[in-house]
Every structure is written in structure tokens, then in C-alpha cells.
Design a protein around this motif. Structure first.
Motif, PDB file in Angstrom:
ATOM      1  N   GLN A 131     -35.479  65.485  86.311  1.00  0.00           N
ATOM      2  CA  GLN A 131     -36.449  66.223  85.501  1.00  0.00           C
ATOM      3  C   GLN A 131     -36.788  65.395  84.270  1.00  0.00           C
ATOM      4  O   GLN A 131     -35.959  64.657  83.742  1.00  0.00           O
ATOM      5  CB  GLN A 131     -35.878  67.586  85.093  1.00  0.00           C
ATOM      6  CG  GLN A 131     -36.883  68.497  84.387  1.00  0.00           C
ATOM      7  CD  GLN A 131     -36.359  69.917  84.225  1.00  0.00           C
ATOM      8  OE1 GLN A 131     -35.327  70.281  84.781  1.00  0.00           O
ATOM      9  NE2 GLN A 131     -37.075  70.719  83.454  1.00  0.00           N
ATOM     10  N   LYS A 132     -38.001  65.547  83.791  1.00  0.00           N
ATOM     11  CA  LYS A 132     -38.515  64.733  82.694  1.00  0.00           C
ATOM     12  C   LYS A 132     -38.176  65.318  81.330  1.00  0.00           C
ATOM     13  O   LYS A 132     -38.176  66.538  81.149  1.00  0.00           O
ATOM     14  CB  LYS A 132     -40.031  64.596  82.835  1.00  0.00           C
ATOM     15  CG  LYS A 132     -40.691  63.587  81.909  1.00  0.00           C
ATOM     16  CD  LYS A 132     -42.178  63.493  82.228  1.00  0.00           C
ATOM     17  CE  LYS A 132     -42.886  62.433  81.392  1.00  0.00           C
ATOM     18  NZ  LYS A 132     -44.325  62.342  81.723  1.00  0.00           N
ATOM     19  N   ALA A 133     -37.894  64.433  80.379  1.00  0.00           N
ATOM     20  CA  ALA A 133     -37.659  64.833  78.989  1.00  0.00           C
ATOM     21  C   ALA A 133     -38.173  63.727  78.081  1.00  0.00           C
ATOM     22  O   ALA A 133     -38.243  62.557  78.473  1.00  0.00           O
ATOM     23  CB  ALA A 133     -36.181  65.090  78.734  1.00  0.00           C
ATOM     24  N   GLU A 134     -38.536  64.106  76.856  1.00  0.00           N
ATOM     25  CA  GLU A 134     -39.070  63.138  75.897  1.00  0.00           C
ATOM     26  C   GLU A 134     -38.394  63.307  74.542  1.00  0.00           C
ATOM     27  O   GLU A 134     -37.968  64.406  74.173  1.00  0.00           O
ATOM     28  CB  GLU A 134     -40.578  63.321  75.738  1.00  0.00           C
ATOM     29  CG  GLU A 134     -41.375  63.020  76.987  1.00  0.00           C
ATOM     30  CD  GLU A 134     -42.867  63.263  76.816  1.00  0.00           C
ATOM     31  OE1 GLU A 134     -43.645  62.742  77.641  1.00  0.00           O
ATOM     32  OE2 GLU A 134     -43.247  63.985  75.857  1.00  0.00           O
TER      33      GLU A 134
ATOM     34  N   ALA B 273     -37.254  60.141  79.398  1.00  0.00           N
ATOM     35  CA  ALA B 273     -36.029  60.084  80.189  1.00  0.00           C
ATOM     36  C   ALA B 273     -36.163  60.995  81.400  1.00  0.00           C
ATOM     37  O   ALA B 273     -36.872  62.006  81.367  1.00  0.00           O
ATOM     38  CB  ALA B 273     -34.828  60.497  79.342  1.00  0.00           C
ATOM     39  N   TRP B 274     -35.475  60.620  82.457  1.00  0.00           N
ATOM     40  CA  TRP B 274     -35.380  61.450  83.656  1.00  0.00           C
ATOM     41  C   TRP B 274     -33.902  61.727  83.878  1.00  0.00           C
ATOM     42  O   TRP B 274     -33.110  60.791  84.030  1.00  0.00           O
ATOM     43  CB  TRP B 274     -35.986  60.732  84.860  1.00  0.00           C
ATOM     44  CG  TRP B 274     -37.450  60.491  84.719  1.00  0.00           C
ATOM     45  CD1 TRP B 274     -38.072  59.399  84.176  1.00  0.00           C
ATOM     46  CD2 TRP B 274     -38.505  61.371  85.131  1.00  0.00           C
ATOM     47  NE1 TRP B 274     -39.431  59.537  84.214  1.00  0.00           N
ATOM     48  CE2 TRP B 274     -39.744  60.745  84.808  1.00  0.00           C
ATOM     49  CE3 TRP B 274     -38.528  62.632  85.749  1.00  0.00           C
ATOM     50  CZ2 TRP B 274     -40.960  61.332  85.072  1.00  0.00           C
ATOM     51  CZ3 TRP B 274     -39.759  63.209  86.018  1.00  0.00           C
ATOM     52  CH2 TRP B 274     -40.957  62.565  85.682  1.00  0.00           C
TER      53      TRP B 274
ATOM     54  N   PRO C  56     -22.294  65.992  87.073  1.00  0.00           N
ATOM     55  CA  PRO C  56     -21.813  66.892  86.005  1.00  0.00           C
ATOM     56  C   PRO C  56     -21.558  66.211  84.670  1.00  0.00           C
ATOM     57  O   PRO C  56     -20.500  66.376  84.064  1.00  0.00           O
ATOM     58  CB  PRO C  56     -20.505  67.427  86.602  1.00  0.00           C
ATOM     59  CG  PRO C  56     -19.983  66.278  87.403  1.00  0.00           C
ATOM     60  CD  PRO C  56     -21.200  65.600  87.982  1.00  0.00           C
ATOM     61  N   TYR C  57     -22.534  65.417  84.182  1.00  0.00           N
ATOM     62  CA  TYR C  57     -22.351  64.711  82.920  1.00  0.00           C
ATOM     63  C   TYR C  57     -23.590  64.872  82.050  1.00  0.00           C
ATOM     64  O   TYR C  57     -24.703  64.608  82.504  1.00  0.00           O
ATOM     65  CB  TYR C  57     -22.098  63.222  83.159  1.00  0.00           C
ATOM     66  CG  TYR C  57     -20.977  62.938  84.122  1.00  0.00           C
ATOM     67  CD1 TYR C  57     -19.648  63.093  83.729  1.00  0.00           C
ATOM     68  CD2 TYR C  57     -21.249  62.543  85.430  1.00  0.00           C
ATOM     69  CE1 TYR C  57     -18.616  62.852  84.622  1.00  0.00           C
ATOM     70  CE2 TYR C  57     -20.221  62.300  86.321  1.00  0.00           C
ATOM     71  CZ  TYR C  57     -18.906  62.458  85.915  1.00  0.00           C
ATOM     72  OH  TYR C  57     -17.900  62.233  86.798  1.00  0.00           O
TER      73      TYR C  57
ATOM     74  N   GLY D 198     -27.098  64.699  75.356  1.00  0.00           N
ATOM     75  CA  GLY D 198     -27.583  65.999  74.904  1.00  0.00           C
ATOM     76  C   GLY D 198     -28.504  66.710  75.861  1.00  0.00           C
ATOM     77  O   GLY D 198     -28.935  67.830  75.588  1.00  0.00           O
ATOM     78  N   LEU D 199     -28.816  66.072  76.991  1.00  0.00           N
ATOM     79  CA  LEU D 199     -29.612  66.735  78.023  1.00  0.00           C
ATOM     80  C   LEU D 199     -28.668  67.453  78.991  1.00  0.00           C
ATOM     81  O   LEU D 199     -27.492  67.099  79.091  1.00  0.00           O
ATOM     82  CB  LEU D 199     -30.465  65.707  78.775  1.00  0.00           C
ATOM     83  CG  LEU D 199     -31.673  65.165  78.010  1.00  0.00           C
ATOM     84  CD1 LEU D 199     -32.230  63.918  78.695  1.00  0.00           C
ATOM     85  CD2 LEU D 199     -32.747  66.227  77.864  1.00  0.00           C
ATOM     86  N   PRO D 200     -29.158  68.447  79.728  1.00  0.00           N
ATOM     87  CA  PRO D 200     -28.275  69.186  80.651  1.00  0.00           C
ATOM     88  C   PRO D 200     -28.006  68.431  81.945  1.00  0.00           C
ATOM     89  O   PRO D 200     -28.035  68.992  83.043  1.00  0.00           O
ATOM     90  CB  PRO D 200     -29.064  70.477  80.908  1.00  0.00           C
ATOM     91  CG  PRO D 200     -30.479  70.102  80.723  1.00  0.00           C
ATOM     92  CD  PRO D 200     -30.492  69.053  79.633  1.00  0.00           C
ATOM     93  N   GLY D 201     -27.773  67.136  81.843  1.00  0.00           N
ATOM     94  CA  GLY D 201     -27.493  66.314  83.004  1.00  0.00           C
ATOM     95  C   GLY D 201     -27.415  64.851  82.615  1.00  0.00           C
ATOM     96  O   GLY D 201     -27.577  64.494  81.445  1.00  0.00           O
TER      97      GLY D 201
END
Length: 279
Positions: free
Chosen positions: A140-143, A153-154, A160-161, A170-173
Motif C-alpha cells: 500500500q502507498k504512503a507519502e 513508500a510502499w 509483521p514489522y 511508523g507505518l502499519p507494515g
């Protein structure tokens, strides 16, 4: 028998939990601001345990191993300079993230000493709805904006990290890929496997704990006048070394040695004029 089975299950779980998971990233960099065609690519490790993670160059571990072996077999005379040159890295820093206190420590060598600071700027992610697949992972994409660059970031929740290369976390993955908007820097997950423990690293010189702003100031001083900087480093003895001999047995003039060192440092500064953090 049932109790024995439970004990073995718990023991295996503890052994698995104690292992370190190594994620190998390909890091692509354009470190020379005046020559964007000069593209450097090397591998870096993100080692993750239950308590912490460490991100550092693959070549650093190889160099440390070579240096330890050479010192054990006769000191500096045993150095294979060609081998050491082949292991030179653009990624001279290392980053440790502490899972318990959520602190990120950055370490880098300036001159003869290691400077370390705690990162105080939070990563504020914007998670987007866009998804795709990279390799075997659904991502999933994040900026975020960090260090003067805009990053995409993807991340994947298949692993589980809540971690990633460099300072990214700090992202859920786990971050599988990260790239800045100019295409100057990118991190791409290549593979992962388990190792028994974090590798042994060599530390030469003093450990200097500073603020990030002080680290930047010291780095600029080193680049502008490396001779004065290294002479000022405590416990290093400066660089006023006695006359030494090269591999051919000829005397090397200390002034010539200093001049070559200064030229090398200035050339490295020019070739690394486009740092990953611009501010």
C-alpha cells in the motif's frame, strides 16, 4: 507427554523469536549533484529483532571482517588495499531503532571518531488507498516529507514489522520500497532470511554523542579543513605522523601524505554533494 509437547512448542517459539530477520535492500543513489548520471548501487541490511533493528551497508560488514582478519595476522602491513577499495561504500552511516523507547540513533564517522545523534524529527505519514503488488507482497502507498525530500513508500502488512530501511518506520507494515520524488534515492527490498544474531561490528575512535545540528556543523568543518579538524580530535594524536614507508620501502613525506588525504576528502565531498537529507 502433553506437558513435554507444550514445553517443546514454547521452546521452539522462543528460539524462533530470538532470531534476527535480515532484509536485504538494494540502495540506488545519485550522490553527485553536478553529475546525475553517476549512479551508485549497493546492498544494505535491515536486521530486525524483537528489541531493535539496525540498518547499515553490506560492504561495511565485509570491510570490518577484512580489517579484523588483517589486524590479527600482522596489523596494517597485511592490508590488501585493492580488496578494501572494492568494499568502499557510499553508505557510511548506520541507523539503530530501539523498539522499546521508539528512539532512532544515527551513527557516522567524521575523521577519526564516530558521531551519533538521536533523531528528533517524527515521520508524519499520509497513508493512501492505492495498492499494488511488488514481488510476492501486496503493498500500500504512503507519502511523507522528511529531510528536505518528498518520499513515497510502499509497505506490506504481509510481514509483521513496522519498520523499513534508513530512518523509515511508523507505518502499519514493513517498507518494501521507498523513493524520493526526484529519483535521487531509492530503497528496494530484494530478499530476506534469518540470521543467528546481529553481526559484530568494529568501532575505531571515540564515540561522540551530539545533537543533529552539531553533527552537521562538525561534518562541514571536516569538509572545509580536514587537517585542522583531525588535529583537533581528542585522543587521535592528529595527523602529524612520523615519516613512514610505503609498500615499496620508500619514505613517505608527511606533508605529501596530508596533501593526498586532503585531496581525497575534498574529492569525496564533491562526489557526495547530494546527500539523502537536504535539511
Amino acid at each position: 507427554m502433553k506437558k513435554i509437547g507444550v514445553f517443546i512448542t514454547v521452546l521452539l517459539a522462543q528460539i524462533t523469536f530470538a532470531q534476527v530477520n535480515r532484509f536485504v535492500y538494494q540502495v540506488t543513489m545519485k550522490p553527485n549533484v553536478a553529475d546525475k548520471s553517476d549512479i551508485k548501487t549497493e546492498n544494505a541490511y535491515l536486521d530486525i529483532s524483537a528489541d531493535k533493528s539496525m540498518f547499515y551497508s553490506e560492504n561495511r560488514i565485509k570491510r570490518d571482517s577484512v580489517m579484523r582478519a588483517n589486524f590479527q595476522s600482522g596489523g596494517a602491513r597485511g592490508f590488501n588495499r585493492d580488496q578494501m577499495e572494492s568494499l568502499r561504500s557510499v553508505i557510511n552511516y548506520s541507523i539503530e531503532k530501539n523498539k522499546k523507547d521508539q528512539k532512532t540513533a544515527y551513527k557516522d564517522r567524521i575523521g577519526r571518531d564516530i558521531y551519533t545523534y538521536e533523531e528528533e524529527r517524527p515521520l508524519n505519514w499520509k497513508i493512501l488507498s492505492e495498492t499494488t503488488k511488488i514481488g510476492d507482497y501486496k503493498v500500500q502507498k504512503a507519502e511523507t516529507d522528511f529531510g528536505g525530500r518528498k518520499w513515497t513508500a510502499w509497505f506490506t502488512t504481509d510481514l509483521p514489522y513496522q519498520d523499513g530501511p534508513y530512518k523509515f518506520s511508523g507505518l502499519p507494515g514493513l517498507v518494501v520500497k521507498a523513493e524520493d520524488s526526484t529519483g535521487d534515492y531509492s530503497f528496494d527490498l530484494m530478499k530476506n532470511y534469518k540470521i543467528a544474531d546481529f553481526p559484530e561490528t568494529s568501532t575505531f575512535g571515540n564515540i561522540m554523542k551530539v545533537k543533529r545540528t552539531d553533527y552537521i556543523k562538525q561534518q562541514e568543518k571536516y569538509k572545509s579543513d580536514p587537517t585542522a579538524f583531525m588535529n583537533s580530535q581528542r585522543g587521535s594524536g592528529g595527523i602529524n605522523a612520523p615519516r613512514s614507508r610505503n609498500g615499496g620501502g620508500e619514505n613517505q613525506n608527511p606533508a605529501e601524505m596530508r596533501k593526498r588525504m586532503e585531496d581525497r576528502i575534498k574529492e569525496e565531498a564533491k562526489n557526495n554533494s547530494n546527500p539523502i537529507e537536504l535539511k
